[in-house]
Design a protein around this motif. Structure first.
Motif, PDB file in Angstrom:
ATOM      1  N   LEU A 113     -35.979 -61.679 -31.620  1.00 15.48           N
ATOM      2  CA  LEU A 113     -35.030 -60.633 -32.001  1.00 15.48           C
ATOM      3  C   LEU A 113     -34.730 -59.715 -30.829  1.00 15.48           C
ATOM      4  O   LEU A 113     -33.593 -59.255 -30.660  1.00 15.48           O
ATOM      5  CB  LEU A 113     -35.553 -59.824 -33.179  1.00 15.48           C
ATOM      6  N   ASP A 114     -35.718 -59.427 -29.992  1.00 15.69           N
ATOM      7  CA  ASP A 114     -35.483 -58.581 -28.817  1.00 15.69           C
ATOM      8  C   ASP A 114     -34.359 -59.156 -27.962  1.00 15.69           C
ATOM      9  O   ASP A 114     -33.482 -58.431 -27.488  1.00 15.69           O
ATOM     10  CB  ASP A 114     -36.758 -58.470 -27.965  1.00 15.69           C
ATOM     11  N   ASP A 115     -34.389 -60.479 -27.766  1.00 19.69           N
ATOM     12  CA  ASP A 115     -33.361 -61.121 -26.958  1.00 19.69           C
ATOM     13  C   ASP A 115     -31.996 -61.012 -27.621  1.00 19.69           C
ATOM     14  O   ASP A 115     -30.990 -60.758 -26.956  1.00 19.69           O
ATOM     15  CB  ASP A 115     -33.729 -62.589 -26.739  1.00 19.69           C
ATOM     16  N   ALA A 116     -31.941 -61.209 -28.935  1.00 18.54           N
ATOM     17  CA  ALA A 116     -30.668 -61.130 -29.651  1.00 18.54           C
ATOM     18  C   ALA A 116     -30.081 -59.722 -29.599  1.00 18.54           C
ATOM     19  O   ALA A 116     -28.868 -59.545 -29.455  1.00 18.54           O
ATOM     20  CB  ALA A 116     -30.860 -61.583 -31.101  1.00 18.54           C
ATOM     21  N   ARG A 136     -35.013 -56.193 -37.754  1.00 16.01           N
ATOM     22  CA  ARG A 136     -36.268 -55.880 -37.066  1.00 16.01           C
ATOM     23  C   ARG A 136     -37.486 -56.059 -37.976  1.00 16.01           C
ATOM     24  O   ARG A 136     -38.451 -56.735 -37.607  1.00 16.01           O
ATOM     25  CB  ARG A 136     -36.211 -54.449 -36.528  1.00 16.01           C
ATOM     26  N   ALA A 137     -37.442 -55.447 -39.159  1.00 21.19           N
ATOM     27  CA  ALA A 137     -38.607 -55.541 -40.040  1.00 21.19           C
ATOM     28  C   ALA A 137     -38.854 -56.987 -40.459  1.00 21.19           C
ATOM     29  O   ALA A 137     -40.004 -57.451 -40.502  1.00 21.19           O
ATOM     30  CB  ALA A 137     -38.409 -54.644 -41.265  1.00 21.19           C
ATOM     31  N   LEU A 193     -21.478 -63.029 -41.866  1.00 29.28           N
ATOM     32  CA  LEU A 193     -22.518 -63.345 -42.845  1.00 29.28           C
ATOM     33  C   LEU A 193     -23.866 -63.665 -42.203  1.00 29.28           C
ATOM     34  O   LEU A 193     -24.833 -63.940 -42.910  1.00 29.28           O
ATOM     35  CB  LEU A 193     -22.073 -64.529 -43.709  1.00 29.28           C
ATOM     36  N   HIS A 194     -23.934 -63.612 -40.899  1.00 29.69           N
ATOM     37  CA  HIS A 194     -25.185 -63.962 -40.232  1.00 29.69           C
ATOM     38  C   HIS A 194     -26.329 -63.038 -40.633  1.00 29.69           C
ATOM     39  O   HIS A 194     -27.400 -63.501 -41.044  1.00 29.69           O
ATOM     40  CB  HIS A 194     -24.998 -63.951 -38.716  1.00 29.69           C
ATOM     41  N   VAL A 195     -26.118 -61.740 -40.527  1.00 32.49           N
ATOM     42  CA  VAL A 195     -27.198 -60.812 -40.849  1.00 32.49           C
ATOM     43  C   VAL A 195     -27.493 -60.781 -42.349  1.00 32.49           C
ATOM     44  O   VAL A 195     -28.666 -60.888 -42.751  1.00 32.49           O
ATOM     45  CB  VAL A 195     -26.894 -59.396 -40.307  1.00 32.49           C
ATOM     46  N   GLU A 197     -26.361 -53.695 -36.012  1.00 27.85           N
ATOM     47  CA  GLU A 197     -26.517 -54.645 -37.112  1.00 27.85           C
ATOM     48  C   GLU A 197     -27.683 -55.586 -36.839  1.00 27.85           C
ATOM     49  O   GLU A 197     -28.458 -55.915 -37.748  1.00 27.85           O
ATOM     50  CB  GLU A 197     -25.232 -55.441 -37.323  1.00 27.85           C
ATOM     51  N   ALA A 198     -27.840 -56.022 -35.591  1.00 26.93           N
ATOM     52  CA  ALA A 198     -28.968 -56.889 -35.249  1.00 26.93           C
ATOM     53  C   ALA A 198     -30.296 -56.194 -35.521  1.00 26.93           C
ATOM     54  O   ALA A 198     -31.274 -56.833 -35.943  1.00 26.93           O
ATOM     55  CB  ALA A 198     -28.875 -57.318 -33.788  1.00 26.93           C
TER      56      ALA A 198
END
Length: 334
Positions: free
Chosen positions: A308-311, A110-111, A78-80, A105-106
Motif C-alpha cells: 500500500l505504501d507504494d500505491a 490503510r487499515a 470501483l477499485h477502492v 482515496e488510496a
C-alpha cells in the motif's frame, strides 16, 4: 506451495485476455470463480475459460469461503470500494492500476492493508527486461542515471469505452501515464520531489487525450513522458546516464511467452553502432505477477505495509500532475 484459491471480479478484457490465462497456467494458482453483475456474462466467461464457479454479483463471490485472493480489474472508480469489501471478507487483493483516483482515496485502504495483502497490479515490475534494466542502472553500466524518457500511446476515441469516461477515472494519465510515473520511481528507486504537466483534453469526451509531464527526482534526475489515447500505437522507454543509455523496445505490452530485447548503448557513436542488444528469457509477466502475489499470501510473516505504501506514493505523483494542470505551475509531490 499449496496453490492459492483465487476469484476474479468482473469480465474485464484485461482479465479475460491476459491475467486469467496467466492464472490458469500457474501451479501456484487455483482459479475457482469469476463474478459479474450479469450472471450470463459470468457463466459465459467461466465456460470459455474453464472456471468452476460463476457468480451473478460481486458480493456472492466475496462471500465464498473458499476464495483466498481476489483480482480486481473493475473500472477505476470501483477499485477502492470493492477492494475494501474484499478485505472486509478476509480476501487478499491484487488490484489493477490505478489502485485509487487519489492518494487520499488510496489511504482509505490503510487499515485493511494490515489484515490482508493489497497490491497495485503493475505487471511490468516482474518482467525480466525491467529487472535487467534496473540491474544495469544499479551496476553503474550507464554511469550516473540522469533521465528517463517514456512515450506510450494508442488510439481509442470510443465514447462508450471506460477509458474515455472522465467521471470514472478515464483518460491517458490514469490509464497509461501511471506506467511512465512507475518507470521513474522503479529505475531511480526514489520518489519525485515536484511535477509539472501539460494536458490536452478531448472537447467532447472530457478526458485527457494527450498528456506530457516532467518529474524532478532531485540530484539532477528527471523523468519526461508523453502519453496519449488518441495517437498512433507506440511505446518506448529510454534511460540515459553520464556514460551510456538503455532502451526498452516494448516496455509495457511485452509479448506473452516471447523473448524481449533491450539495448545498451555506450554513446560512442551517434549511429548506434556501439549498441549491444540483450535478449531476455521468454515469460508471461502476468503469470509472474500472480505467482509473486500468491507467494506473499502464503508468507508466514503476514501482510506488510509496502504494497500500500507504494500505491499511495504512486498516487501522490498523479495528484501533483492533476494539480499542475489546473495551476500551470510546478507542484510538490507531497
Amino acid at each position: 506451495m499449496k496453490p492459492v484459491v483465487w476469484g476474479v471480479l468482473s469480465t474485464a478484457r484485461i482479465g479475460i485476455q491476459h491475467v486469467i490465462p496467466a492464472m490458469r497456467a500457474s501451479p501456484l494458482v487455483e482459479l475457482r470463480a469469476i463474478a459479474s453483475r450479469s450472471l450470463s456474462a459470468a457463466e459465459e466467461a467461466a465456460r470459455s475459460l474453464g472456471i468452476a464457479q460463476a457468480y451473478g454479483s460481486y458480493e456472492e463471490l466475496l462471500a465464498d469461503p473458499a476464495i483466498e485472493a481476489i483480482y480486481n480489474p473493475l473500472p477505476n472508480h470501483l477499485h477502492v470500494p470493492l477492494t475494501l469489501q474484499a478485505a472486509a471478507a478476509g480476501k487478499h487483493v491484487l488490484c489493477e492500476k490505478p489502485v485509487a483516483l487519489s492518494a487520499a482515496e488510496a489511504e482509505l485502504l490503510r487499515a485493511a492493508s494490515r489484515r490482508v495483502h493489497i497490491e497495485e497490479a503493475f505487471m511490468v515490475r516482474h518482467h525480466p527486461q525491467w529487472l535487467r534494466a534496473r540491474e544495469l542502472v544499479r551496476a553503474g553500466r550507464i554511469g550516473k542515471p540522469q533521465a528517463v524518457q517514456v512515450f506510450f500511446s494508442y488510439f481509442n476515441d470510443d465514447p462508450g469505452n471506460i477509458r474515455n469516461q472522465p467521471g470514472i477515472g478515464g483518460g491517458a494519465l490514469f490509464d497509461i501515464g501511471c506506467y511512465a510515473v512507475l518507470a521513474g520511481r522503479y529505475l531511480f528507486e526514489c520518489e519525485p520531489l515536484r511535477a509539472v504537466s501539460l494536458v490536452d483534453r478531448d472537447p467532447q469526451l472530457g478526458t485527457d487525450r494527450l498528456t506530457s509531464a516532467l518529474l524532478d527526482f532531485g540530484s539532477g534526475r528527471q523523468v519526461a513522458f508523453t502519453v496519449s489515447t488518441q495517437s498512433a500505437r507506440f511505446q518506448r522507454v529510454q534511460v540515459v546516464g553520464t556514460r551510456g543509455r538503455i532502451e526498452l523496445f516494448i516496455p509495457f505490452n511485452a509479448v506473452r511467452g516471447g523473448e524481449m530485447r533491450l539495448a545498451v548503448d555506450d554513446g560512442g557513436q551517434l549511429d548506434g553502432s556501439g549498441t549491444i542488444v540483450e535478449t531476455l528469457p521468454a515469460c508471461d509477466q502476468y503469470r509472474l505477477q500472480v505467482e509473486a502475489f500468491s507467494r506473499r499470501v502464503r508468507d508466514a510473516a503476514g501482510p506488510q505495509p509496502d504494497g500500500l505504501d507504494d500505491a499511495v506514493a504512486q498516487a501522490r505523483v498523479i495528484d501533483a500532475l492533476w494539480l499542475s494542470e489546473r495551476t500551470g505551475r510546478w507542484e510538490p509531490v507531497a
